[in-house]
Design an enzyme around this catalytic site. Structure first.
Site, PDB file in Angstrom:
ATOM      1  N   SER A  26       0.812  -1.223   0.000  1.00 12.04           N
ATOM      2  CA  SER A  26       0.000   0.000   0.000  1.00 12.04           C
ATOM      3  C   SER A  26       0.843   1.269   0.000  1.00 12.04           C
ATOM      4  O   SER A  26       0.529   2.236  -0.693  1.00 12.04           O
ATOM      5  CB  SER A  26      -0.938   0.005   1.209  1.00 12.04           C
ATOM      6  OG  SER A  26      -1.821  -1.092   1.127  1.00 12.04           O
ATOM      7  N   ASP A  39      -3.870  -0.630  -5.586  1.00 12.77           N
ATOM      8  CA  ASP A  39      -2.451  -0.388  -5.321  1.00 12.77           C
ATOM      9  C   ASP A  39      -1.627  -1.665  -5.393  1.00 12.77           C
ATOM     10  O   ASP A  39      -0.411  -1.620  -5.544  1.00 12.77           O
ATOM     11  CB  ASP A  39      -2.276   0.285  -3.956  1.00 12.77           C
ATOM     12  CG  ASP A  39      -3.022  -0.447  -2.842  1.00 12.77           C
ATOM     13  OD1 ASP A  39      -3.798  -1.386  -3.139  1.00 12.77           O
ATOM     14  OD2 ASP A  39      -2.843  -0.080  -1.666  1.00 12.77           O
TER      15      ASP A  39
END
Length: 512
Positions: A61, A440
């Site tokens: 992330s 992501d």
């Protein structure tokens, strides 16, 4: 009233053709299916060299949001540190040398702490091994490792191999031993659950823990016998010859994690003079060094300080007098703010932020919807009131529920998200806005490892979707895109010039 451009980041939503325990493909997702069929879309890379990580390394992330927000490939700390080790400059790093010189001059102890894992998301065990070797070369007499165990970016019960490698190295160098072990659930909390951090801190600093064992392997075995996997190992102290190791004044502590978000809380416990999140019997007079900068407010030495990217998406929007909103629940709030802005804590002029609290549950499979309904309510309001030129939001579900390894709960999470996407799609189309949907990195796209048939709780290296939803006609203009191409695409649809620092390319070509 502004026509909003919305970027939706579905955290952990990778793409895979396989339906083997693929929570995304096997969930009931009528909205996603229709978006995928009816709107321009492509697949882009979110891992490996394309996001500044070593070849084959899964994305995460932090890395994902930095690359998306900066509009260029940002070389990550893991790659920088690997390079320093490869070029043999790691041991000459000033902060590391200062920490080592401190213990040599004062004949004190060197404590290393960090996630002992080959996961490569928050740390890498090879960095810890290198640090131990450098300490020996420079004449340190005693090194104690406080090992945080993973089981999240690695299989749930895989720490034995890492512990054995560490024990073997320390024994071979006759240098010290693993002095405590803690599951990352305790030592690496990021959601202000200070009762967890307190247990890890007390085990490390005061040798005060619920369990005491004679070796790290014994601690692991006992934890498994209690049905606690690596991530959830209750902080345990290790005694040798009846002796327990504490952190004393004049010692040096080097925190070996390179990712910031889960290293901040325990670092504040070590360094803040007015720390008040749990009782401490003393303020430590030590050399505290972190591998990277976890928080600019921390009083510590930093081995690899951040390089500050200029002209990130947020900065370009500000310079063009655009309003922007960042919104996520607690678990991913730093990602759409700090990381998305290239490691800047401060808000840009015209940038608003909304933090929705994550639910207070032990693990998110107990509440797969997390705070997605509340995030969506705020998003729809923001689109309807037309206040913002650009909104960036993150939905945590497919990642955080994916990490639990609970396949059924992960499918429920995906189905909740599908309902949220339906509301966003309707609002964007009604107000003639633009919506981009991406991820992501992957996670819920593989919930069981097909080779081992065991739960897969880590991220995947699969490609991720990139979809345009709106009334403009768009064609894919870039094959083999990557996360750093998203910001240029957003600027393109908003008719804003792309700065030269942004080296990404636009993924879609829009008819003017």
């Amino acid at each position: 009233m502004k026509k909003t451009t919305l970027l939706v980041i579905l955290d952990g939503w990778g793409y895979s053709e396989s339906d083997y325990f693929n929570a995304i493909k096997n969930a009931n997702t009528p909205t996603w299916d229709s978006i995928w069929q009816d709107f321009p879309r492509t697949l882009i890379s979110a891992s490996s060299l394309e996001v500044g990580l070593p070849r084959g390394q899964m994305g995460n992330s932090e890395v994902g949001h930095v690359n998306i927000g900066c509009g260029r490939v940002v070389y990550q700390e893991l790659t920088k540190i690997d390079k320093a080790i490869e070029e043999k400059t790691f041991g000459n790093n000033k902060a590391i040398c200062d920490a080592i010189d401190n213990v040599i001059q004062k004949d004190s102890n060197l404590h290393l702490m960090g996630l002992l894992s080959p996961g490569g998301v928050h740390s890498h065990e090879e960095h810890i091994f290198e640090m131990i070797k450098i300490a020996k070369q420079k004449g340190v007499k005693r090194v104690y490792l406080h090992a945080f165990l993973d089981g999240r970016d690695t299989p749930p019960r895989s720490a034995e191999s890492s512990i054995k490698k560490t024990d073997d190295l320390l024994q071979k160098l006759n240098l010290g031993y693993i002095a405590s072990v803690s599951g990352r659930y305790y030592a690496m909390d990021r959601d202000n659950r200070w009762d967890r951090v307190e247990k890890a801190y007390n085990a490390i600093v005061n040798a005060d823990a619920e369990f005491v064992c004679n070796s790290a392997l014994e601690a692991l075995e006992e934890s498994y016998a209690r049905d606690q996997s690596d991530e959830f190992v209750i902080p345990t102290c290790i005694q040798k010859d009846g002796k327990l190791i504490k952190v004393e004044d004049n010692d040096s502590v080097i925190f070996m994690n390179f990712r910031a978000d889960r290293a901040r809380e325990i670092s504040h416990a070590f360094t803040d003079e007015n720390f008040d999140h749990f009782p401490k019997d003393r303020h430590l007079n030590i050399n505290f060094t972190t591998l990277t900068e976890y928080d600019s407010k921390l009083k510590c030495n930093v081995a690899f300080p951040p390089e500050q990217p200029v002209n990130t998406l947020g900065e370009v929007l500000m310079k063009n007098h655009k309003t922007q909103l960042r919104i996520a629940e607690t678990e991913k709030y730093p990602h759409v703010t700090f990381f998305f802005n290239g490691g800047k804590e401060d808000q840009f002029e015209g940038e608003d932020r909304i933090l929705i609290p994550s639910p207070k549950v032990a693990t998110y499979d107990l509440q797969p919807e997390m705070s997605a309904p509340e995030v969506t309510d705020k998003l729809v309001d923001a689109i309807n009131n037309g206040k913002y030129d650009c909104i960036v939001c993150n939905y945590a579900n497919s990642d955080m529920v994916g990490h639990t390894g609970n396949y059924e709960a992960a499918m429920q999470a995906i189905e909740y998200l599908d309902k949220c996407l339906a509301r966003l799609k309707d609002a964007i189309l009604e107000h003639d806005g633009n919506m981009f949907i991406t991820a992501d990195h992957g996670n819920a796209d593989m919930m069981v490892n097909p080779k081992t048939q065991k739960p897969h709780t880590a991220h995947t290296t699969n490609l991720v979707p990139f979809v345009y939803v709106g009334h403009k006609k768009a064609q894919v203009a870039l094959e083999h895109g990557k996360l750093s191409d998203i910001a240029p695409t957003i600027l393109n649809v908003m008719n804003i010039a792309q700065p030269q620092e942004m080296t990404g390319k636009t993924i879609f070509k829009f008819e003017k």
